[in-house]
Design a protein around this motif. Structure first.
Motif, short mmCIF file in Angstrom:
data_model
loop_
_atom_site.label_atom_id
_atom_site.label_comp_id
_atom_site.label_asym_id
_atom_site.label_seq_id
_atom_site.Cartn_x
_atom_site.Cartn_y
_atom_site.Cartn_z
N SER A 149 78.75 11.38 58.90
CA SER A 149 77.23 11.89 59.09
C SER A 149 77.28 10.86 59.27
O SER A 149 75.62 10.35 60.06
N GLU A 150 77.15 9.59 58.96
CA GLU A 150 76.54 8.63 58.87
C GLU A 150 76.75 8.22 60.68
O GLU A 150 77.99 7.93 61.34
N VAL A 151 75.67 7.88 61.63
CA VAL A 151 75.56 7.03 62.76
C VAL A 151 75.24 5.58 62.80
O VAL A 151 74.20 5.71 61.96
N MET A 152 76.69 5.36 63.46
CA MET A 152 76.38 3.49 64.11
C MET A 152 75.09 3.19 64.35
O MET A 152 74.26 4.11 65.81
N LEU A 153 74.29 2.06 64.07
CA LEU A 153 72.95 1.85 64.31
C LEU A 153 73.87 0.81 66.33
O LEU A 153 74.55 0.49 65.88
N ASP A 154 73.02 1.32 66.60
CA ASP A 154 72.83 0.55 68.04
C ASP A 154 71.74 -0.97 68.32
O ASP A 154 70.36 -0.75 68.27
N VAL A 155 72.02 -1.96 67.67
CA VAL A 155 70.78 -3.22 67.69
C VAL A 155 71.34 -4.48 69.11
O VAL A 155 72.79 -4.89 69.01
N GLY A 156 70.33 -4.30 69.69
CA GLY A 156 71.36 -5.27 71.54
C GLY A 156 71.98 -5.19 71.61
O GLY A 156 72.97 -5.90 72.62
N GLY A 157 72.23 -3.49 72.02
CA GLY A 157 73.66 -3.19 72.57
C GLY A 157 74.68 -3.24 72.01
O GLY A 157 75.59 -2.81 72.09
N HIS A 161 77.64 -0.13 61.36
CA HIS A 161 77.93 1.03 60.35
C HIS A 161 76.58 0.27 59.46
O HIS A 161 76.15 -0.34 59.64
N PRO A 162 75.56 1.74 59.74
CA PRO A 162 74.88 0.58 58.72
C PRO A 162 74.19 0.49 57.44
O PRO A 162 73.69 -0.47 56.77
N SER A 163 75.05 0.24 56.73
CA SER A 163 75.89 -0.31 54.88
C SER A 163 76.45 -1.91 55.66
O SER A 163 76.58 -2.40 54.45
N CYS A 164 77.50 -1.73 56.29
CA CYS A 164 77.49 -3.31 56.83
C CYS A 164 76.50 -3.84 57.38
O CYS A 164 76.45 -5.24 56.94
N ASN A 166 73.52 -3.71 56.84
CA ASN A 166 72.27 -4.21 55.69
C ASN A 166 72.98 -5.01 54.17
O ASN A 166 72.40 -6.12 54.16
N PHE A 167 74.44 -5.00 54.20
CA PHE A 167 75.30 -6.71 53.54
C PHE A 167 75.40 -7.06 53.99
O PHE A 167 74.76 -8.70 53.94
N TRP A 168 75.02 -7.09 55.89
CA TRP A 168 75.00 -8.31 56.48
C TRP A 168 73.70 -9.10 56.28
O TRP A 168 73.78 -9.98 55.88
N ILE A 169 72.92 -8.39 56.77
CA ILE A 169 71.50 -8.41 56.64
C ILE A 169 71.16 -9.68 55.13
O ILE A 169 70.38 -10.21 54.81
N HIS A 170 71.00 -8.59 54.10
CA HIS A 170 70.85 -9.10 52.97
C HIS A 170 71.64 -10.18 51.97
O HIS A 170 70.75 -11.01 51.37
N CYS A 171 73.07 -9.97 52.53
CA CYS A 171 74.03 -11.44 52.04
C CYS A 171 74.49 -11.94 52.56
O CYS A 171 74.93 -12.93 51.66
N THR A 172 74.86 -11.79 53.99
CA THR A 172 75.13 -13.50 54.73
C THR A 172 74.76 -13.97 55.32
O THR A 172 74.18 -15.00 55.76
N ASN A 173 73.77 -13.53 56.67
CA ASN A 173 72.23 -13.92 57.21
C ASN A 173 71.82 -12.77 58.16
O ASN A 173 71.92 -11.65 58.05
N SER A 174 70.48 -13.26 57.45
CA SER A 174 68.99 -12.19 58.67
C SER A 174 69.83 -12.06 60.20
O SER A 174 68.67 -11.30 60.77
N THR A 175 70.16 -12.92 60.77
CA THR A 175 70.67 -11.69 62.40
C THR A 175 71.97 -11.32 62.07
O THR A 175 73.31 -12.04 61.22
N LEU A 176 71.97 -10.52 62.74
CA LEU A 176 73.30 -9.58 62.75
C LEU A 176 74.12 -10.39 63.71
O LEU A 176 73.90 -10.59 64.80
N PRO A 177 75.93 -10.60 63.11
CA PRO A 177 76.97 -10.66 64.12
C PRO A 177 76.65 -9.98 65.67
O PRO A 177 76.78 -9.17 65.57
N VAL A 178 77.39 -11.42 66.40
CA VAL A 178 77.74 -10.04 67.67
C VAL A 178 78.93 -11.35 68.58
O VAL A 178 79.22 -12.63 68.86
N LEU A 179 79.99 -10.94 68.60
CA LEU A 179 81.48 -11.41 68.58
C LEU A 179 81.17 -10.62 69.65
O LEU A 179 81.15 -9.67 70.60
N SER A 180 81.88 -11.74 71.06
CA SER A 180 82.13 -11.04 72.17
C SER A 180 83.51 -10.64 72.15
O SER A 180 84.29 -11.32 71.80
N CYS A 181 84.10 -9.72 73.35
CA CYS A 181 85.61 -9.35 73.65
C CYS A 181 86.17 -9.96 74.26
O CYS A 181 85.54 -11.46 74.96
N HIS A 182 87.38 -10.10 75.05
CA HIS A 182 88.31 -10.81 75.52
C HIS A 182 88.25 -10.36 76.96
O HIS A 182 88.09 -9.38 76.66
#
Length: 200
Positions: A149-157, A161-164, A166-182
């Motif tokens: 039932s975990e709903v994906m977060l939509d941030v900036g389009g 995953h909320p748990s992913c 959460n870890f990134w913001i608290h343990c990696t970087n305060s800005t979520l990663p944005v990967l461009s597609c091919h």
């Protein structure tokens, strides 16, 4: 479809950064448990409510590494530097489990390796290589089995995953990663066409 070399390098750097921070968390847990010299004291700590919460948190961090490994396999991302970090994480995890062996009841609550294999038997759509639709941290775009039932977060389009996130913001970087597609991603082309009102 294989990911383009330039995008592969960007994804590998992103994944390595997060995986190295996962490794640090598990190493720290090992250091904490190793610093408790008496097994009886260690057992008392682990079985306390705070101890159980801490162990649960470490388990979730390790779970994220397995999600990321599943995302890598799903998107055909394979490089030596990532394999080395994943190996180090698994070694630290095995040491962590060895510490928990003094509390068999706690050890039994840990998920099995098969339950953590996020790329096993998964059916992915033709757009599974699209980086716009998957979680921007672990690169998986299917529901996580133990949290259906975990709903994906939509941030900036972009989705996370909320748990992913959460870890990134608290343990990696305060800005979520944005990967461009091919460039040849059919899913992205369809999305752009839909936004622009263009028919194929």
């Amino acid at each position: 479809m294989a990911i383009e070399p330039s995008l592969l390098d960007t994804c590998s750097t992103h994944l390595k950064t997060c995986l190295m921070n996962i490794h640090k968390v598990i190493l720290k847990a090992n250091e904490i448990l190793c610093s408790i010299s008496q097994p009886s004291v260690c057992s008392e700590v682990l079985l306390s409510s705070r101890g159980a919460d801490y162990i649960s948190g470490v388990v979730e961090v390790y779970r994220l590494s397995r999600r990321m490994e599943g995302g890598m396999r799903t998107r055909n991302i394979d490089c030596e530097r990532l394999r080395l970090v994943l190996r180090d994480i698994d070694l630290s995890w095995n040491n962590f489990q060895a510490f928990l062996s003094i509390c068999p009841s706690l050890l039994q609550t840990l998920p099995s390796q098969s339950a953590l294999d996020y790329a096993a038997g998964g059916a992915f759509s033709d757009s599974s290589t699209c980086l716009q639709t998957c979680c921007g941290v672990c690169l998986l775009d299917r529901p996580v089995e133990e949290f259906p039932s975990e709903v994906m977060l939509d941030v900036g389009g972009r989705s996370y995953h909320p748990s992913c996130a959460n870890f990134w913001i608290h343990c990696t970087n305060s800005t979520l990663p944005v990967l461009s597609c091919h460039n040849n991603c059919s899913a992205c082309v369809k999305t752009k066409q839909g936004v622009l009102g263009v028919t194929p």
